[in-house]
Structure formats: C-alpha cells, structure tokens
Design a protein around this motif. Structure first.
Motif, PDB file in Angstrom:
ATOM      1  N   ILE A 262       9.718 -14.606 -18.749  1.00  0.00           N
ATOM      2  CA  ILE A 262       8.184 -14.846 -19.225  1.00  0.00           C
ATOM      3  C   ILE A 262       8.221 -14.098 -20.932  1.00  0.00           C
ATOM      4  O   ILE A 262       8.233 -12.997 -20.688  1.00  0.00           O
ATOM      5  CB  ILE A 262       7.162 -14.273 -18.395  1.00  0.00           C
ATOM      6  CG1 ILE A 262       7.458 -14.890 -17.127  1.00  0.00           C
ATOM      7  CG2 ILE A 262       5.683 -14.487 -19.087  1.00  0.00           C
ATOM      8  CD1 ILE A 262       6.425 -14.491 -16.013  1.00  0.00           C
ATOM      9  N   GLY A 263       8.263 -15.036 -21.617  1.00  0.00           N
ATOM     10  CA  GLY A 263       8.315 -14.297 -22.870  1.00  0.00           C
ATOM     11  C   GLY A 263       8.044 -15.275 -24.030  1.00  0.00           C
ATOM     12  O   GLY A 263       7.503 -16.339 -23.850  1.00  0.00           O
ATOM     13  N   ARG A 264       7.353 -14.566 -25.171  1.00  0.00           N
ATOM     14  CA  ARG A 264       7.077 -15.128 -26.496  1.00  0.00           C
ATOM     15  C   ARG A 264       7.973 -16.078 -27.110  1.00  0.00           C
ATOM     16  O   ARG A 264       9.193 -15.875 -27.217  1.00  0.00           O
ATOM     17  CB  ARG A 264       6.392 -14.188 -27.482  1.00  0.00           C
ATOM     18  CG  ARG A 264       5.382 -14.350 -28.254  1.00  0.00           C
ATOM     19  CD  ARG A 264       4.008 -14.599 -27.616  1.00  0.00           C
ATOM     20  NE  ARG A 264       3.565 -13.453 -26.857  1.00  0.00           N
ATOM     21  CZ  ARG A 264       3.298 -12.383 -27.541  1.00  0.00           C
ATOM     22  NH1 ARG A 264       2.811 -12.557 -28.862  1.00  0.00           N
ATOM     23  NH2 ARG A 264       2.590 -11.222 -26.884  1.00  0.00           N
ATOM     24  N   GLU A 278       2.743 -18.535 -31.867  1.00  0.00           N
ATOM     25  CA  GLU A 278       3.383 -17.706 -30.898  1.00  0.00           C
ATOM     26  C   GLU A 278       2.622 -18.039 -29.711  1.00  0.00           C
ATOM     27  O   GLU A 278       1.719 -17.914 -29.587  1.00  0.00           O
ATOM     28  CB  GLU A 278       3.548 -16.375 -31.273  1.00  0.00           C
ATOM     29  CG  GLU A 278       2.159 -15.674 -31.633  1.00  0.00           C
ATOM     30  CD  GLU A 278       2.656 -14.201 -31.970  1.00  0.00           C
ATOM     31  OE1 GLU A 278       3.263 -13.515 -31.021  1.00  0.00           O
ATOM     32  OE2 GLU A 278       2.164 -13.523 -33.059  1.00  0.00           O
ATOM     33  N   THR A 280       3.325 -18.167 -25.040  1.00  0.00           N
ATOM     34  CA  THR A 280       4.264 -17.674 -24.161  1.00  0.00           C
ATOM     35  C   THR A 280       4.798 -18.594 -23.041  1.00  0.00           C
ATOM     36  O   THR A 280       3.983 -19.466 -22.413  1.00  0.00           O
ATOM     37  CB  THR A 280       3.365 -16.707 -23.065  1.00  0.00           C
ATOM     38  OG1 THR A 280       2.921 -15.672 -23.856  1.00  0.00           O
ATOM     39  CG2 THR A 280       4.152 -16.074 -21.967  1.00  0.00           C
ATOM     40  N   ASP A 483       0.213 -20.353 -21.444  1.00  0.00           N
ATOM     41  CA  ASP A 483      -1.183 -20.428 -22.181  1.00  0.00           C
ATOM     42  C   ASP A 483      -1.814 -21.593 -21.601  1.00  0.00           C
ATOM     43  O   ASP A 483      -3.066 -21.265 -21.447  1.00  0.00           O
ATOM     44  CB  ASP A 483      -1.007 -20.472 -23.731  1.00  0.00           C
ATOM     45  CG  ASP A 483       0.108 -19.334 -24.278  1.00  0.00           C
ATOM     46  OD1 ASP A 483      -0.513 -18.197 -24.365  1.00  0.00           O
ATOM     47  OD2 ASP A 483       1.305 -19.639 -24.152  1.00  0.00           O
TER      48      ASP A 483
END
Length: 509
Positions: A262-264, A278, A280, A483
């Motif tokens: 789980i990341g940007r 940016e 997620t 998001d």
RNA sequence: GCGCCUCUAGCUCAAUGGUAGAGCAGUGGACUUUUAAUCCAUUGGUUCUGGGUUCGAGCCCCAGGGGGCGCACCA
C-alpha cells in the motif's frame, strides 16, 4: 523594549484594544508574558492523564443529574467553548475521543486560579484534574480542582457555530479543518479504517506486506506521465513510480507467493475531483491464481472495508442506495459497447470498420490507434458513464493491456477486469502475463508507441524480462485506488476530501 | 490548457454605482448549574492585486492571482 516601531507603547495599546488578527495575537502573547512572569511555563513538557474523554464517558455516562462522584480523573484536551457565569465557568474540552464539560467553581479552585482559567482562550490545550460529576441538567462534567495550560493558542478558532467552510482554507490549513469540522475528522477516520481493513483481509489470506522503490529507472506498470527527478551523486535521471506492479511481480518470481504493498504513486497529470498528482494504491499479487480469484478478492476487500470503516455495506452512490454485499455485475467491455451502440465490436475486426463506428459516435481516432484502443475509446465514450452500480468490466483488448495475459478462449482479449463504481474506476486486475517471449513483444510495441511520441508509453524493461525468464508462476494481480475507495465509503465527491494535504498551488504569504 | 462561478473583519455572511454592515470570536460590565449560555456596552476593514470608466466603484470594464465546478488530460 522591542525596537520595532510597531511595538511603541501607543501602538501596543492600540493592538491590545483592537480585535483584528494581529491584535488578537498580541493579546495572547501578552498573556504568555504574564504566565511566565508568574513563574509558570505555558508550554510544559508533558501531562499525565488517567482517562481519555471517551473513557470518562464510558465509566460515568449513566449518572443521575446532580451527582458528585468520588472518581478523580486527569484529562487533557483543547478548549472549544467557554461559558462564564459569574462565579462559575463552564467549558467544553475535546480530545481525540470525545468532548466533555469542565465545571469550574470559584469557591473550589480559588480566586487566582479562577481568574487564570477565565483568561484561557478558545483553542488552548489544557490538562485538568478533578472529580466526575453531573450538573443539575444532567451534563456529564469534570469538576475542576486544578487546571494546567498545556499549550497556548495564539490564533483564534473559526466561528464556533458556522465553522470553516472555505475550501481553499480547509485544504491549505488542514489542521484548522480538523479542529472545527467533525466531518473532516470522520473522513480521515474512515480512511484509516479502510487501509487497516485491507491489511487485515490480506494478512488473513497469507499475503506479505512489502515495500518497493519509489525512485525508478523506468516508470512502468501503468500508462501515465511520470515526475522526473535527479540523483546528484549518481548523476542520473530517476522517475517517481507510477505503479507498483513490476517490482511486486519480481517478488512473485522470487517465490514470495503472496505479496502486497500500500503506497503512494505519482502521476504528472491533471488535477480534478478524482485525480491528485500523488495518490495511494494497493497492489497485490497471488501465485497460482488467475483473474477470477482476483475478482473475488476485490469484492471481499471492499465489502470488509465497508463493514470495518462505516459499519454497513449499504452505501449511497449518486442517488442510488446500493448494498455492496450483493454480488457485483460482470460484463465484457465489448458487450457493454454493443449494448450501448447496437453494433458488435471486436479487436479482430478490420481497423477501417472500427474507425467508422468510432466516428459515428463522436470518437476521433489517432492514426496510431489499433482496434483495441478504438474499442476502449468507444467504451469510455458510450458505456462507462452508465456504470453507477459496482461493475467488473472484463475482457480488455490485448493492445491496451501490455502486462495482462490473453484470454484462454480469445487471443484478442485479455483476462482482465476494471471495477467501476459510481462511474469511477476503482480497481484493475488480471491474470498476469508470465511468458517472457510474449512480454518482450508487448514491450517492443510499447517502445514503438513511445518512439512515435507517446510520452505515456513505457519502454522495454530488461530487468523485468530477465525476472520473467527465471519463471513467474501463474499469477493473479490487483490494483486498487485507495483514495477512491475511501471516497465511496465516506460519501465525499472530491479526492481532496480524502487526502490530508492535497496538491495545491503555493500560497502567497 | 479552455469555459463558467467565486474572493468583503480571525470565521460565517450582508451591502440599486451614493457614508462598508451583521452574527460569532475579541474587549469591558452583570450573573453559582450553563449547553451555540443570556443581557448591556464596545473594538476591529489595503472589500485578492494592478489598471480603467465615472462627480462617485465592494459593485461596471480590462489584466493578473488564489480557489471551486465542468471540459480536456487520465490503463
């Protein structure tokens, strides 16, 4: 004395008598001086509390009106409201968990402390020791025996009733938004709960959480313009990642079997109610699985997240009330297009025929588009806007799916899906292409597009191909825009509402 | 990038082209059970910026800036 001309005695008294922002800050700074003069620290280092406010309420919420208990508590929070009433002061303090009323009696705390408490400003942080009681009207309160300022607020809070509504200020000064807007606090609580729920579901299925590079030599795994940066010592161009996919699949080659991150990710594109530069992503990859397993996982992740974050699977999408727990529709992209325009389409059809169909529906085709790309454009123009209820759109053409495996029954289509909810794409997954020879051909097609000027196309990722040559097992992969899931479950309509600090132009001070 | 809308006190909002106002917050006063406390009094403005039209501009016009929405972009 301060040498600033603004601080002459006259100017200072003008400031202290006025009520603009500068006057307000000046008054509060003067209070700080008084506190220090009296030997107290307006910014102490710590405070020991025995109870959060919700704990106080949980233990004493059932008291009869007019009760005084012997229960002594230490609590801390921000002063939100103050009602002075002669020799009594009522104040509302709030911590992360709840609000509670302070009951301050001049007879109990003494004249000096009563004056000091009266001098507190809304927004100040305080630590309080006292006993739990209820007022005659039954309001649960802490009767203050002693109160300590924990941090002085120099700026006034927004209107106590109307709050803060200016979107610009809410996004730029998210701290202020969080102080005064319950909805903002709730939205980010939902966000936390969704992400936490995803982790729980994935861990329950034996997935391992990993972290892969954000700085890429080649920004692959999606079709988007990257942000470009530079490493000084190595003197080389690097790209911020636009997807997680290619590194995660390398880990499946390495035998990790089930991984997620789980990341940007960063995409150098327009900003809208659905797009932040940016955002997620959650991506997961599961060895020995295919697209159908991934579809099932997607549904489970989102339904679990709904239960965990909002306590129900029933959500409102546009004007529709939808129970996410009901099975979600699945439909092939080509069938959705046919439903919309009454003409059967397929990537195997002649290019000229599809161009003509596209033209009939207002889609103007770029010269390099193949049949698959035209079908996708037709889908977006004629069918996508109808997908309000959760729908897995499947069977994307091979041309627009360079990392997905061909359908076992139709070489022109892939075993792929995109999930649409409320006309928004929420997720994307497929049976992963694991044939290194086929993957090289797909990359080379991409490279041709890139050479032809498509700055969103990827080049050939030689290291990824080398990894595939060591053997990627059959794998099902998934990407979910976190998001947008949070938007769905919290019922907000702009991605800026679910990102604490959305990207904005610089503020002029 | 384009179109539309918007920007007035710390916050929320008013103000036919004619003296910039209210509520909250703040300040002073009254009040020992309030609940957005109440009551009395009161301070506070580069109307986003710069030009222009006009006897006169918060309001009309032009340019610029911030934001919102839509479009475009967006695997």
């Amino acid at each position: 004395m301060n040498e600033s001309p603004d601080a002459s005695p006259d100017a200072e008294s003008d400031l202290l008598s006025g009520s603009g922002l500068e006057a307000e800050k000046a008054k509060r700074l003067a209070k700080l001086d008084d506190i220090r003069t009296n030997g107290n620290n307006p910014y102490p280092y710590r405070f020991d509390r025995t109870h959060t406010l919700s704990e106080v309420r949980a233990e004493h919420g059932e008291l009869e009106p007019g009760t005084e208990t012997a229960a002594r508590v230490s609590i801390a929070g921000r002063m939100m409201l103050k009602r002075e009433q002669g020799k009594l002061i009522f104040a509302t303090v709030r911590d992360r968990s709840d609000e509670i009323q302070l009951f301050v009696s001049k007879a109990i705390v003494g004249d000096q402390a009563f004056t000091d408490i009266g001098n507190l400003d809304l927004g100040d942080w305080v630590g309080v020791e006292g006993i739990v009681m209820t007022t005659r009207k039954g309001e649960l309160s802490v009767r203050v025996d002693s109160l300590q300022l924990l941090s002085k607020a120099l700026r006034p809070l927004p209107d106590k009733w109307k709050g803060l509504t200016d979107t610009d200020t809410r996004y730029r000064q998210r701290y202020t938004d969080l102080i005064v807007n319950e909805e903002a606090r709730r939205t980010f609580q939902v966000r936390h709960a969704v992400i936490s729920s995803f982790r729980r579901t994935l861990h329950g299925h034996g997935y391992i959480e990993v972290e892969t590079p954000m700085l890429h030599l080649e920004a692959g795994g999606a079709h988007a313009r990257p942000f470009i940066t530079h490493h000084n010592t190595l003197d080389m161009t690097l790209y911020l990642r636009i997807a997680l996919e290619l590194h995660l699949k390398r880990l499946i080659v390495g035998g990790m079997e089930r991984v997620f991150e789980i990341g940007r990710v960063f995409r150098n594109e327009g900003i809208s109610t659905r797009h932040n530069p940016e955002f997620t992503m959650m991506e997961s990859y599961q060895a020995f699985a295919d697209c159908s397993d991934v579809i099932a996982l997607t549904e489970e992740l989102i339904v679990n997240a709904a239960r965990d974050a909002i306590g129900t699977t029933v959500v409102t999408i546009d004007d529709h009330t939808v129970d996410l727990a009901q099975p979600w529709r699945q439909a092939r992209m080509i069938d959705l297009v046919e439903d919309a325009i009454g003409v059967a389409v397929h990537p195997s059809q002649p290019l000229e025929k599809l161009r003509a169909v596209a033209g009939d529906h207002g889609v103007s085709c770029a010269p390099r588009w193949g049949t698959g790309k035209i079908i996708e454009e037709l889908f977006e123009a004629t069918a996508e806007h109808k997908l309000v209820l959760p729908t897995f759109v499947t069977g994307h053409p091979v041309e627009i799916s360079p990392l997905a495996r061909a359908d076992r029954n139709d070489p022109h289509l892939t075993e792929r899906f995109e999930l649409f909810v409320g006309r928004r794409e929420l997720a994307n997954g497929y049976s992963e292409l694991n044939d290194p020879v086929e993957q090289r051909i797909r990359f080379q097609d991409e490279q041709l597009a890139k050479d032809a000027g498509d700055d969103e196309a990827n080049g050939v990722d030689e290291d990824y191909l080398r990894a595939l040559e060591f053997g990627l097992p059959p794998t099902g992969g998934l990407g979910i825009g976190m998001d947008r899931v949070v938007m769905l479950l919290s019922g907000v309509h702009s991605i800026k509402e679910v990102i604490l600090f959305p990207t904005l132009r610089p503020e002029v001070f």
